[in-house]
Design a protein around this motif. Sequence first.
Motif, PDB file in Angstrom:
ATOM      1  N   MET A   1      25.628  46.369  41.817  1.00  0.00           N
ATOM      2  CA  MET A   1      24.776  44.716  42.203  1.00  0.00           C
ATOM      3  C   MET A   1      24.884  44.622  43.267  1.00  0.00           C
ATOM      4  O   MET A   1      26.679  44.848  43.916  1.00  0.00           O
ATOM      5  N   SER A   2      24.512  43.510  43.706  1.00  0.00           N
ATOM      6  CA  SER A   2      24.521  42.837  44.932  1.00  0.00           C
ATOM      7  C   SER A   2      25.834  42.010  44.988  1.00  0.00           C
ATOM      8  O   SER A   2      26.253  41.556  43.384  1.00  0.00           O
ATOM      9  N   SER A   3      26.134  41.568  45.484  1.00  0.00           N
ATOM     10  CA  SER A   3      27.428  41.049  45.920  1.00  0.00           C
ATOM     11  C   SER A   3      27.203  39.779  45.655  1.00  0.00           C
ATOM     12  O   SER A   3      28.310  38.393  45.593  1.00  0.00           O
ATOM     13  N   THR A   4      26.674  39.017  45.472  1.00  0.00           N
ATOM     14  CA  THR A   4      26.431  37.502  45.194  1.00  0.00           C
ATOM     15  C   THR A   4      25.449  37.096  44.461  1.00  0.00           C
ATOM     16  O   THR A   4      24.841  36.187  43.680  1.00  0.00           O
ATOM     17  N   VAL A   5      26.207  38.308  42.931  1.00  0.00           N
ATOM     18  CA  VAL A   5      26.154  37.340  41.855  1.00  0.00           C
ATOM     19  C   VAL A   5      26.758  36.027  41.574  1.00  0.00           C
ATOM     20  O   VAL A   5      28.030  36.700  42.423  1.00  0.00           O
ATOM     21  N   PRO A   6      25.927  35.247  41.204  1.00  0.00           N
ATOM     22  CA  PRO A   6      27.096  33.613  41.020  1.00  0.00           C
ATOM     23  C   PRO A   6      27.465  33.352  39.491  1.00  0.00           C
ATOM     24  O   PRO A   6      27.478  34.679  38.864  1.00  0.00           O
ATOM     25  N   GLY A   7      28.508  33.447  40.132  1.00  0.00           N
ATOM     26  CA  GLY A   7      30.293  33.069  39.100  1.00  0.00           C
ATOM     27  C   GLY A   7      30.893  34.418  39.267  1.00  0.00           C
ATOM     28  O   GLY A   7      31.369  34.471  38.697  1.00  0.00           O
ATOM     29  N   LYS A   8      30.382  35.256  40.342  1.00  0.00           N
ATOM     30  CA  LYS A   8      31.103  36.561  40.065  1.00  0.00           C
ATOM     31  C   LYS A   8      32.944  36.209  40.539  1.00  0.00           C
ATOM     32  O   LYS A   8      33.750  37.278  39.916  1.00  0.00           O
ATOM     33  N   THR A   9      33.429  35.414  41.699  1.00  0.00           N
ATOM     34  CA  THR A   9      34.452  35.403  41.775  1.00  0.00           C
ATOM     35  C   THR A   9      35.275  34.709  41.171  1.00  0.00           C
ATOM     36  O   THR A   9      36.331  34.650  40.752  1.00  0.00           O
ATOM     37  N   THR A  10      33.795  33.706  39.992  1.00  0.00           N
ATOM     38  CA  THR A  10      35.382  33.347  39.488  1.00  0.00           C
ATOM     39  C   THR A  10      35.430  33.963  37.523  1.00  0.00           C
ATOM     40  O   THR A  10      36.583  34.086  37.536  1.00  0.00           O
ATOM     41  N   ALA A  11      34.226  34.855  37.849  1.00  0.00           N
ATOM     42  CA  ALA A  11      34.698  36.051  36.782  1.00  0.00           C
ATOM     43  C   ALA A  11      35.768  36.825  37.358  1.00  0.00           C
ATOM     44  O   ALA A  11      36.627  37.914  35.958  1.00  0.00           O
ATOM     45  N   ILE A  12      36.181  37.549  38.390  1.00  0.00           N
ATOM     46  CA  ILE A  12      36.978  38.317  38.641  1.00  0.00           C
ATOM     47  C   ILE A  12      38.900  37.716  38.567  1.00  0.00           C
ATOM     48  O   ILE A  12      39.887  38.411  38.189  1.00  0.00           O
ATOM     49  N   VAL A  13      38.460  36.609  38.742  1.00  0.00           N
ATOM     50  CA  VAL A  13      39.525  35.531  37.719  1.00  0.00           C
ATOM     51  C   VAL A  13      39.980  35.242  36.995  1.00  0.00           C
ATOM     52  O   VAL A  13      41.346  35.519  36.719  1.00  0.00           O
ATOM     53  N   ALA A  14      38.794  35.679  36.302  1.00  0.00           N
ATOM     54  CA  ALA A  14      39.185  35.289  34.803  1.00  0.00           C
ATOM     55  C   ALA A  14      40.553  36.139  34.426  1.00  0.00           C
ATOM     56  O   ALA A  14      40.634  36.002  33.377  1.00  0.00           O
ATOM     57  N   TYR A  15      40.431  37.617  34.723  1.00  0.00           N
ATOM     58  CA  TYR A  15      40.922  38.508  34.923  1.00  0.00           C
ATOM     59  C   TYR A  15      42.011  39.341  35.365  1.00  0.00           C
ATOM     60  O   TYR A  15      43.278  39.542  34.979  1.00  0.00           O
ATOM     61  N   ILE A  16      43.034  38.047  35.779  1.00  0.00           N
ATOM     62  CA  ILE A  16      43.955  37.675  36.212  1.00  0.00           C
ATOM     63  C   ILE A  16      44.774  37.279  36.235  1.00  0.00           C
ATOM     64  O   ILE A  16      45.206  35.799  36.448  1.00  0.00           O
ATOM     65  N   THR A  17      45.761  37.599  34.781  1.00  0.00           N
ATOM     66  CA  THR A  17      46.855  37.093  34.399  1.00  0.00           C
ATOM     67  C   THR A  17      45.709  35.816  33.150  1.00  0.00           C
ATOM     68  O   THR A  17      45.153  35.729  33.063  1.00  0.00           O
ATOM     69  N   ILE A  18      46.466  35.419  31.949  1.00  0.00           N
ATOM     70  CA  ILE A  18      45.992  34.415  31.406  1.00  0.00           C
ATOM     71  C   ILE A  18      45.986  33.260  32.048  1.00  0.00           C
ATOM     72  O   ILE A  18      44.960  32.545  31.450  1.00  0.00           O
ATOM     73  N   ILE A  19      46.390  32.984  33.132  1.00  0.00           N
ATOM     74  CA  ILE A  19      46.499  31.736  33.676  1.00  0.00           C
ATOM     75  C   ILE A  19      44.897  31.957  35.017  1.00  0.00           C
ATOM     76  O   ILE A  19      44.195  30.681  34.999  1.00  0.00           O
ATOM     77  N   GLY A  20      44.944  33.241  35.546  1.00  0.00           N
ATOM     78  CA  GLY A  20      43.664  33.106  35.903  1.00  0.00           C
ATOM     79  C   GLY A  20      42.382  32.569  34.892  1.00  0.00           C
ATOM     80  O   GLY A  20      41.165  32.227  35.482  1.00  0.00           O
ATOM     81  N   THR A  21      42.268  33.585  33.655  1.00  0.00           N
ATOM     82  CA  THR A  21      41.772  32.604  33.053  1.00  0.00           C
ATOM     83  C   THR A  21      41.056  30.900  32.519  1.00  0.00           C
ATOM     84  O   THR A  21      40.233  30.725  32.705  1.00  0.00           O
ATOM     85  N   ILE A  22      42.387  31.061  32.721  1.00  0.00           N
ATOM     86  CA  ILE A  22      42.045  29.018  32.349  1.00  0.00           C
ATOM     87  C   ILE A  22      40.978  28.684  33.969  1.00  0.00           C
ATOM     88  O   ILE A  22      40.698  27.426  33.442  1.00  0.00           O
ATOM     89  N   ILE A  23      42.141  28.795  34.977  1.00  0.00           N
ATOM     90  CA  ILE A  23      41.864  27.964  36.360  1.00  0.00           C
ATOM     91  C   ILE A  23      40.154  28.760  36.137  1.00  0.00           C
ATOM     92  O   ILE A  23      39.846  28.231  37.211  1.00  0.00           O
ATOM     93  N   ALA A  24      39.478  30.265  35.387  1.00  0.00           N
ATOM     94  CA  ALA A  24      38.925  30.218  35.584  1.00  0.00           C
ATOM     95  C   ALA A  24      37.509  29.258  34.405  1.00  0.00           C
ATOM     96  O   ALA A  24      36.554  29.275  34.818  1.00  0.00           O
ATOM     97  N   TYR A  25      38.517  29.256  33.410  1.00  0.00           N
ATOM     98  CA  TYR A  25      37.226  27.651  32.842  1.00  0.00           C
ATOM     99  C   TYR A  25      37.279  26.827  34.124  1.00  0.00           C
ATOM    100  O   TYR A  25      36.490  26.774  33.283  1.00  0.00           O
ATOM    101  N   PHE A  26      38.301  26.482  34.000  1.00  0.00           N
ATOM    102  CA  PHE A  26      38.182  25.320  34.307  1.00  0.00           C
ATOM    103  C   PHE A  26      37.378  25.786  36.061  1.00  0.00           C
ATOM    104  O   PHE A  26      36.372  23.829  36.295  1.00  0.00           O
TER     105      PHE A  26
END
Length: 107
Positions: A1-26
């Motif tokens: 799919m396209s790399s312009t999917v809104p929220g894609k960077t946030t979604a990727i960050v969510a998988y980078i440890t539990i801290i990444g998930t918390i950061i992505a949430y905020f």
Amino acid sequence: MSSTVPGKTTAIVAYITIIGTIIAYFINLEPKDSFASFHIRQAFGIHITFYLIGAIMGLFDSGLIIGGFYIFFIVLWAYGLINAIQGETREVPLLGHLYQKWFSTIS
């Protein structure tokens, strides 16, 4: 799919440890993105599963059991991360539908 999917960077960050998930949430608080919310719920579920099952695995002294647990976790984590990178909203095997239900308040 396209790399312009809104929220894609946030979604990727969510998988980078539990801290990444918390950061992505905020990061996703304003404006909310449904793609990112989906992956935040998946990543949060994967991380919580890791810690809960990991605590139980502490009771075992078998490399085979512990190794199986790590393989299970890595497969779930990699599947979720790859879907986020590809811009897809597929639930992780076995538990993904439960994560979406249990963590439905994470949006």
